[in-house]
Write a protein that holds these residues in place. Structure first.
Motif, PDB file in Angstrom:
ATOM      1  N   LEU A  31       9.646  -2.344  -0.336  1.00 18.67           N
ATOM      2  CA  LEU A  31       9.951  -1.458   0.784  1.00 18.67           C
ATOM      3  C   LEU A  31      11.234  -0.672   0.545  1.00 18.67           C
ATOM      4  O   LEU A  31      11.275   0.559   0.712  1.00 18.67           O
ATOM      5  CB  LEU A  31      10.057  -2.281   2.073  1.00 18.67           C
ATOM      6  CG  LEU A  31      10.486  -1.523   3.334  1.00 18.67           C
ATOM      7  CD1 LEU A  31       9.485  -0.435   3.675  1.00 18.67           C
ATOM      8  CD2 LEU A  31      10.648  -2.470   4.510  1.00 18.67           C
ATOM      9  N   LEU A  32      12.287  -1.366   0.135  1.00 15.96           N
ATOM     10  CA  LEU A  32      13.581  -0.703  -0.063  1.00 15.96           C
ATOM     11  C   LEU A  32      13.548   0.237  -1.272  1.00 15.96           C
ATOM     12  O   LEU A  32      14.186   1.295  -1.254  1.00 15.96           O
ATOM     13  CB  LEU A  32      14.672  -1.757  -0.223  1.00 15.96           C
ATOM     14  CG  LEU A  32      14.939  -2.617   1.012  1.00 15.96           C
ATOM     15  CD1 LEU A  32      16.006  -3.655   0.718  1.00 15.96           C
ATOM     16  CD2 LEU A  32      15.350  -1.764   2.198  1.00 15.96           C
ATOM     17  N   LYS A  33      12.815  -0.153  -2.292  1.00 13.04           N
ATOM     18  CA  LYS A  33      12.690   0.729  -3.459  1.00 13.04           C
ATOM     19  C   LYS A  33      11.981   2.018  -3.066  1.00 13.04           C
ATOM     20  O   LYS A  33      12.395   3.112  -3.469  1.00 13.04           O
ATOM     21  CB  LYS A  33      11.925   0.016  -4.567  1.00 13.04           C
ATOM     22  CG  LYS A  33      11.769   0.854  -5.833  1.00 13.04           C
ATOM     23  CD  LYS A  33      11.008   0.107  -6.909  1.00 13.04           C
ATOM     24  CE  LYS A  33      10.882   0.954  -8.164  1.00 13.04           C
ATOM     25  NZ  LYS A  33      10.117   0.248  -9.226  1.00 13.04           N
ATOM     26  N   THR A  34      10.921   1.884  -2.280  1.00 14.71           N
ATOM     27  CA  THR A  34      10.194   3.077  -1.835  1.00 14.71           C
ATOM     28  C   THR A  34      11.070   3.941  -0.946  1.00 14.71           C
ATOM     29  O   THR A  34      11.102   5.173  -1.083  1.00 14.71           O
ATOM     30  CB  THR A  34       8.926   2.659  -1.071  1.00 14.71           C
ATOM     31  OG1 THR A  34       8.196   1.713  -1.851  1.00 14.71           O
ATOM     32  CG2 THR A  34       8.048   3.854  -0.797  1.00 14.71           C
ATOM     33  N   LEU A  35      11.814   3.321  -0.035  1.00 15.94           N
ATOM     34  CA  LEU A  35      12.688   4.076   0.868  1.00 15.94           C
ATOM     35  C   LEU A  35      13.748   4.846   0.091  1.00 15.94           C
ATOM     36  O   LEU A  35      13.975   6.032   0.337  1.00 15.94           O
ATOM     37  CB  LEU A  35      13.348   3.117   1.866  1.00 15.94           C
ATOM     38  CG  LEU A  35      14.342   3.739   2.846  1.00 15.94           C
ATOM     39  CD1 LEU A  35      13.647   4.755   3.745  1.00 15.94           C
ATOM     40  CD2 LEU A  35      15.024   2.670   3.676  1.00 15.94           C
ATOM     41  N   SER A  36      14.412   4.172  -0.867  1.00 11.83           N
ATOM     42  CA  SER A  36      15.455   4.845  -1.642  1.00 11.83           C
ATOM     43  C   SER A  36      14.861   5.972  -2.486  1.00 11.83           C
ATOM     44  O   SER A  36      15.454   7.048  -2.614  1.00 11.83           O
ATOM     45  CB  SER A  36      16.168   3.833  -2.536  1.00 11.83           C
ATOM     46  OG  SER A  36      15.276   3.273  -3.481  1.00 11.83           O
ATOM     47  N   LEU A  68       0.829  -1.210   0.000  1.00 15.57           N
ATOM     48  CA  LEU A  68       0.000   0.000   0.000  1.00 15.57           C
ATOM     49  C   LEU A  68       0.861   1.257   0.000  1.00 15.57           C
ATOM     50  O   LEU A  68       0.648   2.176  -0.807  1.00 15.57           O
ATOM     51  CB  LEU A  68      -0.922  -0.024   1.227  1.00 15.57           C
ATOM     52  CG  LEU A  68      -1.747   1.251   1.494  1.00 15.57           C
ATOM     53  CD1 LEU A  68      -2.677   1.545   0.339  1.00 15.57           C
ATOM     54  CD2 LEU A  68      -2.518   1.115   2.802  1.00 15.57           C
ATOM     55  N   VAL A  69       1.836   1.308   0.886  1.00 14.44           N
ATOM     56  CA  VAL A  69       2.713   2.487   0.958  1.00 14.44           C
ATOM     57  C   VAL A  69       3.497   2.650  -0.342  1.00 14.44           C
ATOM     58  O   VAL A  69       3.674   3.773  -0.850  1.00 14.44           O
ATOM     59  CB  VAL A  69       3.670   2.357   2.171  1.00 14.44           C
ATOM     60  CG1 VAL A  69       4.661   3.510   2.205  1.00 14.44           C
ATOM     61  CG2 VAL A  69       2.875   2.308   3.466  1.00 14.44           C
ATOM     62  N   HIS A  70       3.961   1.534  -0.893  1.00 16.66           N
ATOM     63  CA  HIS A  70       4.703   1.568  -2.156  1.00 16.66           C
ATOM     64  C   HIS A  70       3.844   2.146  -3.279  1.00 16.66           C
ATOM     65  O   HIS A  70       4.287   3.020  -4.044  1.00 16.66           O
ATOM     66  CB  HIS A  70       5.159   0.144  -2.491  1.00 16.66           C
ATOM     67  CG  HIS A  70       5.768   0.007  -3.845  1.00 16.66           C
ATOM     68  ND1 HIS A  70       7.037   0.460  -4.142  1.00 16.66           N
ATOM     69  CD2 HIS A  70       5.291  -0.546  -4.994  1.00 16.66           C
ATOM     70  CE1 HIS A  70       7.316   0.204  -5.406  1.00 16.66           C
ATOM     71  NE2 HIS A  70       6.275  -0.406  -5.947  1.00 16.66           N
TER      72      HIS A  70
END
Length: 1638
Positions: A1299-1304, A1235-1237
């Motif tokens: 998750l990591l893609k969204t964070l970066s 969802l966040v992504h």
């Protein structure tokens, strides 16, 4: 039960239960293994005696457990007395050797507190009990004094029981004695209680007690020994009896002469006893032998030299035989073990049972530990070499004799045991011995280097050196590196000696042979993945050793180092290249090739070697030997390179061409198969590119095309591209050449098809390449001879009908050759080609077989349809109605590419006036074929049209439902002109799984004409009505119009139909009709799905929702198109089946949310507000939560919804509230991450491009870019940092990647937004992107997911050192759940499935790692100007303690991040953009802090990674594959790192920096690049520890020599002056020499 039970498994379970009960009492916490001896001897007793002993043992154990303190105090006092006695004997003070904890009961109290478990207790106590302290503090349990006391009392009051009990107690005490490391405390205890017997008139004064006293008194010093039992028996004979156990045999040897023990008869008896030992008897036997070895060493002074050595050798040989027996002892059968485990599970929880039945590997480790942790072996090994002998009373000669013998015996023991320990993963048991060998060798080498060689006999190896040769595979890499480094630093005379026969010839000395052996075997060892020599000086030593004496093994060592890391080519001296060029063995060839490929200095050296007189003749005469090396040079050295003068390269190419070209041309043009043809072709292709005249190519142009026509000469086609490129400037010759190639390629294909009728796998690639070449030649030449074309088409269709590559090229060439009316008449006419295709025997199998059949290639069918479509478009006369049966039979009515092309083909037939009117009701697929067969066999008169039921039965109901839920709303019923004819939609993953609505609507329109008989029930049941309603949501008005027409006709048929659900369906359609107030109105997709679901529900009266839906419809005259029908009534239902109603409406919301209109419909009704509020309600179960998240995920794909849900509904805050839970289910967590992504990606839109699409060096200015608001970005960042804490090892890699893609992406966008706001002059508060704790947490989670042990250990060290509470809490939670989780994973996961998904997981991890790298470079560590280093040096007096610790933590975190980033970047393909980002981050956040830089310099692995990365960047920059600005930034970072070392600040360094770095700002990029590359050669040398910078100075020398040769000739071979750019490197070198001379 334990004694009398005959069932082995039950006996084992009972034994474990007894041990557990006793151990849980707390009395036997550290001595529970002794209890096994008491139970073991109890089983060995005869049945008649067991009951007596059981009663005795029961009394003893009850007494000890109920009141242990008198016995523990007694044992503690005797242990203390023994320690004081030993201290007095060795001349030390008693207090100095007092045991760490003097009272056992105090220790027990402390253990009880530890068991209760309170945080931080380890810090309060200050010490923990290791194994040595336990053995010293608790040599025996409280049962020993209790049993002895009970024995003495029993001897007074009992008559018949004393003998049985006495023998039992003595047998157990004997075994306990044999297991002691130091027997003195136990012997004093036994003597104390024996003294009571001796002073009384006890009946316990038996011969066995006397003999036992005589036996154990050997270990009691004279000062403490008391004379007891004066009536002694007769002495034992020299040889023991030939029967008895191993223990009794060995016991009888104690005190015997060595000559007696060395007799063959006794050795045979003892060997037989060893071979019959049971597996569970081996631990006691090994400790028994170790006790005798200790006694022999302690009493060595009492023996003669030969006797002491012989006795020690005897016991050590016996110990080795026991290890052999230990390794090869038989295990119990598997079935027995399995059954035992099953029965064990019935009694107790095995996971919580600490006293268990260890497996064979655990027992092996324990027994080997009892050997190698024994103080006697540990303290004496290499003690004389290290000058650290243990306390002794020996003279110098005796101590050297003893030390030498012990070293030799221990080395043999290590050699035997090390492979076992390596296999078991417990080499740590012998780490002290490896360390002793290392230290001894280093000391010996230091003496050798300082001239102490005369101390050692020439040619004889020392014991440490023998240990190195035998045990180096088991030493740690750091130890081995240190040893190898010291050996390489030895002078040449220490490593080599003159040959006895010829003193001019040198050979390896003892040290040299050992060094080569270590290096060679290290290369061959697969488990080793490290190079033992890394610095420039060490490589220099290896090179010198190689040149001093030729060694094939040393050649392989250098080759292995180069293959492992090509960066080492920059550290190897050019003398090694000359050596390899002179020897040219196979290994030398490979070494030379590696050096030339990866080092420009070696390449320049090779070029200078080629320019030497006589080299041309040498190369010509030894063509085969040098060919592979020349190929590498031509491949990598012929490119433009600023580091070497161009004229040198031109001269070398001329030399090579004159030496090799003619020979290679003759060899390649000969029709005979030549050896190494592929290599010859590669070299010849490279030389042709540099050929200066047509005369060099005359033979190739004239003879090669004829050879190329033969299929066996396929490899020779490699020459074609080189020749064609060379002929670009000769247009006339180029035309003739291409025409001959066109003929040759066509004939090659014809010959290949004819000679190899059945296409094999290895032929496919060759034929495909040749087809593409033919296509390219026809495209460029524009025509082809009729004969070649006709033969190509005929042979291709005959033998390659099912080859997709052939059909694709055929289709392309048909379009090209037949595009105009003036097509040559000699070419095959199109109708004939069409006929050949349609009448082929493979036409029907190819077209009609489904994809599910194994022998059909879907690509073949697709390519064949392309050819048919091209033929029909080009020639309308080929269309016939008889073709429809086959075309419809091949059609699948889906949106797959092939089916769309078939539909276009059918439309082309209709455009050409061949109508489908005869097929009024269309059948498709296998049904059409069967219908055609029936029509053909029965005749037209008997043929009938298929019914609507038969046609509707062809549909797959589930596939129709899938088509409704994923309806292609952008599909047009009539394609627009000038646009792509085939429909594509990236949002729909699998178009093959959907029916084509264009075909379906046409079919439905024909099915339900007024004159037709329609089965309305079937129409609804097969979801045909649902698809038609879904078409009302299409964006194409013509599709909607067709759907309305179908619905109108169906309504008329429904009115006249007769079936039970007719009225409900009519009412539904009336409600829909009444709600539509506008012509051709587009329905919201949500309503279309609702209508389709309700229509299906009408046919299921047995379900609960049937009644609910009907109630709703009956209460409404029309369907309100601005609301979700009945949402609130269903969602807030209070019916008993309210869950079914809520799940139904939530599923409708999920399936119906597809676009902006759907979102606005939901939002207008405040549905999202309802869902978010209900999620956290106690009434919301897990299923409802997942469905609500699914609705939100669907909404997150809609741009307006993604923004408004965050702005108006605070969706991210709502997510944070969910994440406050301590434990979140994996499915729920995955949904939240997704969802966040989706929310971030949808809000971001096209505001950000990937690095691959936009260079960081040429990107748009921040002023023209658009960014999200900073508060929104920070809100996303806050949610992501909380999500990181919930990552565990069971997370799916795809979810982690999201998750990591969204964070970066969030961090990257935030940085860009801040920079943009700063450029516009806005005031921005500086906020941290990530805290140090969050970075550590992210690293920790990554180490768990990727199973990175090397990262996990330093993370835990940092967490404990700086008390990172969040991380320590996470580690503790993981350790609690780890056992059960791993157990469940082992049971659930299938090994075959793991292997199948291994590659997918690896690729997913690589993607995750890429995003994590990007995230870390946006972290800014908060480090103060002064920071403590890891060793505690440096102080921060001006800062509070709290800030001091915070800064130290930031230093440690920064160090870990840099190390991980380097490892990650080195392990993947180098990306220039990311490298530049990393360098800027490193320069800004790491370089200013000296403490972190010092840690980097201390870490050899990080230094090597920096060098690897810099070398790769230099290679890319040399070939212009990397922007020069990136390489310049890297060079600046490396210079700053070097300057952080005081040793780097020399005059040479300053000169190079002054000459090379100022050129960066020059406008002339050529001079700038030359300066940077010259600087890179210096950096390689300085970074690798070169003292004199030999490689850098060698390069200066080579360029100077090349310039001098240039000055003599003054012109290039062509007679033209070189360009200014060619002289750039020479100019920079001359400038350097000028400043150096000042």
């Amino acid at each position: 039960m334990f004694v009398t039970n005959r069932n082995t498994h039950l006996k084992t379970s009972t034994k474990l239960l007894i041990l557990k009960v006793l151990r849980d009492s707390g009395v036997f916490e550290y001595t529970w293994k002794e209890l096994e001896l008491w139970l073991k001897h109890l089983v060995l007793l005869p049945e008649s005696e067991q009951e007596t002993v059981i009663l005795f043992l029961e009394r003893v154990l009850i007494r000890v457990v109920s009141n242990p303190y008198p016995y523990t105090d007694k044992a503690a006092s005797l242990v203390q007395e023994a320690a004081m006695l030993q201290a007095n004997l060795s001349g030390q003070e008693g207090d100095a050797v007092s045991i760490p904890i003097s009272h056992i009961d105090d220790v027990l109290d402390m253990v009880d507190v530890i068991v209760e478990g309170s945080e931080g207790l380890d810090e309060e106590i200050g010490c923990t009990l290791n194994e040595d302290m336990i053995l010293q503090t608790f040599p025996f349990s409280a049962v020993v004094p209790a049993a002895l006391e009970a024995r003495n009392k029993l001897a007074v009051i009992s008559n018949g029981e004393i003998d049985v009990v006495l023998e039992y107690v003595l047998s157990v005490l004997t075994d306990i004695l044999h297991t002691q490391r130091d027997p003195l405390p136990l012997c004093l205890t036994i003597q104390l209680y024996d003294k009571e017997i001796d002073s009384s008139e006890s009946k316990a004064k038996t011969m066995s007690v006397v003999k036992f006293y005589q036996y154990y008194s050997h270990w009691i010093p004279a000062q403490a020994k008391e004379t007891l039992f004066k009536e002694s028996g007769a002495p034992a004979s020299c040889l023991p009896a030939p029967h008895g156990s191993f223990s009794s045999l060995l016991k009888n040897t104690h005190g015997k002469d060595a000559n007696c023990l060395s007799q063959d008869q006794f050795k045979d008896i003892l060997g037989e006893a060893v071979s019959t030992l049971k597996h569970n008897d081996l631990p006691v036997a090994i400790k028994h032998v170790m006790l005798y070895i200790k006694t022999c060493v302690d009493n060595f002074k009492k023996f003669t030299k030969s006797a002491g050595v012989a006795l020690l050798s005897f016991y050590m040989n016996l110990l080795r035989s026991l290890i052999h027996r230990l390794e090869y002892s038989e295990e119990p059968p598997e079935s027995s073990t399995a059954n035992a485990q099953e029965e064990l599970d019935l009694f107790m929880d095995c996971d919580s049972l600490t006293v268990g039945q260890p497996d064979k590997e655990e027992e092996l480790v324990d027994m080997l530990a009892s050997i190698f942790k024994h103080p006697t072996l540990d303290q004496w090994f290499m003690s004389m070499e290290l000058e650290t002998p243990p306390p002794h009373n020996l003279n110098p000669v005796s101590i050297r004799l003893l030390s030498s013998q012990l070293n030799a015996e221990i080395l043999r023991l290590l050699e035997l045991s090390a492979p076992m320990l390596q296999r078991l993963g417990h080499l740590d048991l012998i780490s002290k011995y490896m360390s002793a060998i290392e230290k001894s060798i280093l000391k010996e080498l230091a003496a050798e280097k300082s001239g102490g060689r005369n101390k050692r006999i020439h040619g004889k190896k020392s014991q440490p050196m023998e240990g190195l040769e035998a045990l180096h595979p088991y030493m740690e890499a750091t130890q081995l590196k240190e040893v190898v480094s010291s050996m390489l630093m030895l002078p040449e005379e220490s490593l080599t000696v003159a040959d006895h026969e010829d003193e001019t010839v040198k050979k390896l000395s003892t040290y040299g042979l050992t060094l080569v052996q270590v290096l060679t075997e290290n290369c061959q060892q697969s488990s080793r993945n490290e190079i033992l020599f890394l610095s420039s000086e060490q490589f220099k030593g290896v090179g010198s050793l190689l040149q001093s004496c030729t060694s094939e093994e040393l050649d392989k060592v250098i080759l292995h180092a180069l293959q492992r890391d090509p960066v080492f080519a920059q550290l190897i001296q050019t003398d090694v290249l000359i050596y390899c060029l002179n020897h040219m063995t196979e290994t030398c060839q490979l070494i030379a090739a590696f050096l030339i490929q990866h080092c420009r200095i070696h390449m320049l050296q090779f070029e200078m070697w080629c320019m030497n007189p006589g080299c041309k003749k040498l190369l010509s005469n030894n063509l085969e030997a040098f060919l592979s090396l020349i190929n590498v040079y031509l491949k990598y050295g012929s490119q433009e390179d600023i580091t070497r003068p161009k004229y040198v390269r031109t001269l070398v190419i001329t030399v090579l061409k004159e030496a090799l070209l003619k020979k290679l041309v003759n060899s390649v043009l000969s029709d005979a198969a030549a050896n190494g043809l592929a290599l010859q072709l590669e070299v010849l292709c490279s030389l042709i590119q540099f050929s200066g005249s047509m005369q060099d190519l005359a033979d190739v142009i004239s003879q090669l095309p004829t050879l190329l026509e033969k299929t066996k000469n396929y490899k020779r086609w490699q020459l074609v591209d080189s020749v064609s490129k060379r002929l670009d400037t000769y247009q006339e010759d180029q035309s003739i050449w291409k025409k001959s190639l066109l003929t040759a390629s066509a004939k090659w294909l014809i010959n290949s098809y004819s000679s190899r009728k059945k296409q094999e796998e290895e032929m496919k690639e060759e034929e495909k390449n040749m087809l593409l070449r033919l296509q390219e030649l026809v495209l460029s030449f524009g025509e082809v001879t009729a004969g070649d074309w006709n033969n190509f088409v005929k042979s291709g269709l005959k033998y390659r009908y099912s080859d997709p590559a052939f059909l694709e090229v055929l289709n392309s060439l048909l379009t090209l050759l037949y595009k105009s009316d003036d097509t040559p008449k000699d070419l095959l006419p199109l109708p004939m080609i069409h006929m050949m295709i349609m009448n082929h025997s493979l036409f029907l199998p190819t077209m009609l077989k489904t994809v599910e059949e194994q022998d059909v290639n879907p690509q073949s069918k697709d390519a064949l349809v392309d050819v048919l479509l091209t033929l029909v478009k080009s020639c309308a006369s080929v269309c016939e109605s008889s073709h429809f049966a086959v075309l419809l039979g091949a059609y699948g009515a889906t949106l797959s590419t092939t089916d769309q092309k078939l539909l276009l083909l059918l439309q082309e037939y209709e455009r050409n006036n061949v109508s489908l009117a005869e097929f009024r009701l269309l059948l498709w697929g296998p049904a059409a074929v069967e219908h055609h067969k029936a029509r053909k066999s029965l005749g037209k008169s008997l043929w009938q049209q298929p019914s609507t039921e038969e046609i509707l039965a062809l549909f797959n109901r589930e596939k129709m439902l899938h088509t409704i839920l994923h309806f292609p709303q952008h599909r047009r019923i009539i394609p627009e002109e000038g646009k792509e004819m085939l429909f594509k939609d990236d949002r729909i993953k699998d178009l093959d799984a959907l029916y084509d609505p264009c075909f379906l609507l046409t079919l439905f329109s024909a099915l339900i004409k007024p004159e037709s008989v329609v089965d309305c029930y079937k129409f609804v049941e097969m979801n045909a009505l649902g698809v038609t309603v879904a078409a009302l949501s299409s964006y194409d008005p013509k599709v909607r119009a067709a759907a309305y027409q179908v619905l109108g006709s169906f309504y008329l048929h429904l009115e006249g139909a007769r079936f039970r659900e007719k009225r409900q369906l009519l009412y539904l359609m009336d409600a829909v009709k009444n709600g539509i107030r506008q012509q051709n109105l587009r329905l919201t997709f949500s309503l279309a799905v609702y209508i389709a679901k309700v229509a299906q529900q009408m046919l299921k009266p047995e379900e609960h929702m049937y009644q609910i839906v009907n109630k709703f419809l009956l209460s409404h005259q029309y369907l309100d198109l601005k609301k979700v029908p009945g949402f609130f009534k269903l969602f807030y239902s209070f019916d008993l089946e309210h869950k079914i109603e809520r799940n139904w409406v939530l599923a409708l919301l999920t399936e119906g949310l597809k676009d902006r209109d759907c979102y606005e419909l939901y939002n207008h009704q405040r549905i999202f507000h309802v869902l978010l509020a209900f999620f956290n309600s106690p009434l919301c179960d897990e299923s409802a939560q997942n469905q609500i998240l699914n609705v939100l995920q669907q909404a997150a794909h809609v741009t307006k919804a993604a923004y408004e849900l965050i702005r108006d509904h605070s969706l991210l805050t709502w997510v944070l509230q969910i994440l406050e839970k301590r434990i979140i289910e994996n499915k729920l967590l995955s949904s939240i991450i997704s969802l966040v992504h989706n929310l971030w990606n949808t809000n971001l839109g096209d505001k950000e491009n990937d690095d691959s699409d936009e260079s960081l060096l040429e990107k748009k200015t921040h002023r023209t870019a658009k960014f999200l608001p900073l508060p929104l970005i920070n809100e996303f960042l806050g949610v992501l940092t909380v999500l990181i804490r919930h990552i565990w090892t069971n997370i799916e890699f795809q979810t982690l990647a999201q998750l990591l893609k969204t964070l970066s992406s969030v961090l990257k966008h935030r940085t860009a937004a801040l920079d943009a706001y700063k450029e516009t002059g806005r005031i921005v508060l500086k906020e941290r992107t990530l805290s140090g704790t969050e970075v550590l947490m992210l690293l920790h989670k990554w180490s768990l997911v990727s199973n990175d042990v090397h990262l996990l250990q330093p993370l835990l060290t940092v967490a404990k050192k700086y008390k990172v509470k969040d991380l320590l809490k996470t580690v503790k939670e993981r350790s609690r759940s780890r056992g059960s989780f791993l157990h469940s994973r082992r049971n659930v996961e299938d090994l075959a499935e793991e292997e199948a998904t291994g590659e997918l997981q690896k690729s997913s991890l690589e993607i995750c790692e890429q995003f994590l790298r990007t995230a870390f470079i946006h972290w800014e560590p908060v480090i103060h100007s002064v920071c403590l280093s890891s060793d505690g040096s440096g102080q921060m007096s001006d800062l509070p303690v709290k800030e001091n610790n915070t800064s130290n933590l930031a230093c440690a975190t920064a160090y870990l991040v840099v190390k991980w980033e380097l490892n990650s970047i080195v392990g993947c393909q180098l990306n220039s953009n990311h490298l530049l980002l990393f360098l800027k981050w490193f320069q800004k956040n790491i370089l200013p802090h000296s403490s972190v830089v010092e840690e980097i310099h201390r870490d050899s692995s990080m230094r090597l990674n920096f060098l690897k990365l810099y070398h790769r960047a230099a290679e890319l920059a040399e070939t212009y594959s990397m922007d020069l600005d990136v390489f310049h930034a890297f060079s600046c970072v490396m210079i700053q790192l070097l300057e952080a070392q005081s040793s780097a600040k020399t005059r040479l360094h300053e000169t190079i920096k002054m000459v090379c770095l100022p050129s960066v700002n020059e406008e002339d990029n050529t001079r700038r690049a030359a300066g940077l590359f010259l600087l890179s050669f210096y950096i390689h040398d300085a970074w690798s520890g070169a003292v004199e910078h030999e490689m850098f100075l060698t390069y200066i020398k080579l360029v100077t020599e090349a310039s001098e040769k240039r000055g003599k000739t003054a012109k290039t071979p062509k007679g033209k002056k070189s360009k200014k750019g060619d002289e750039a490197v020479v100019s920079v070198v001359k400038r350097f020499l000028h400043f150096k001379a000042l």
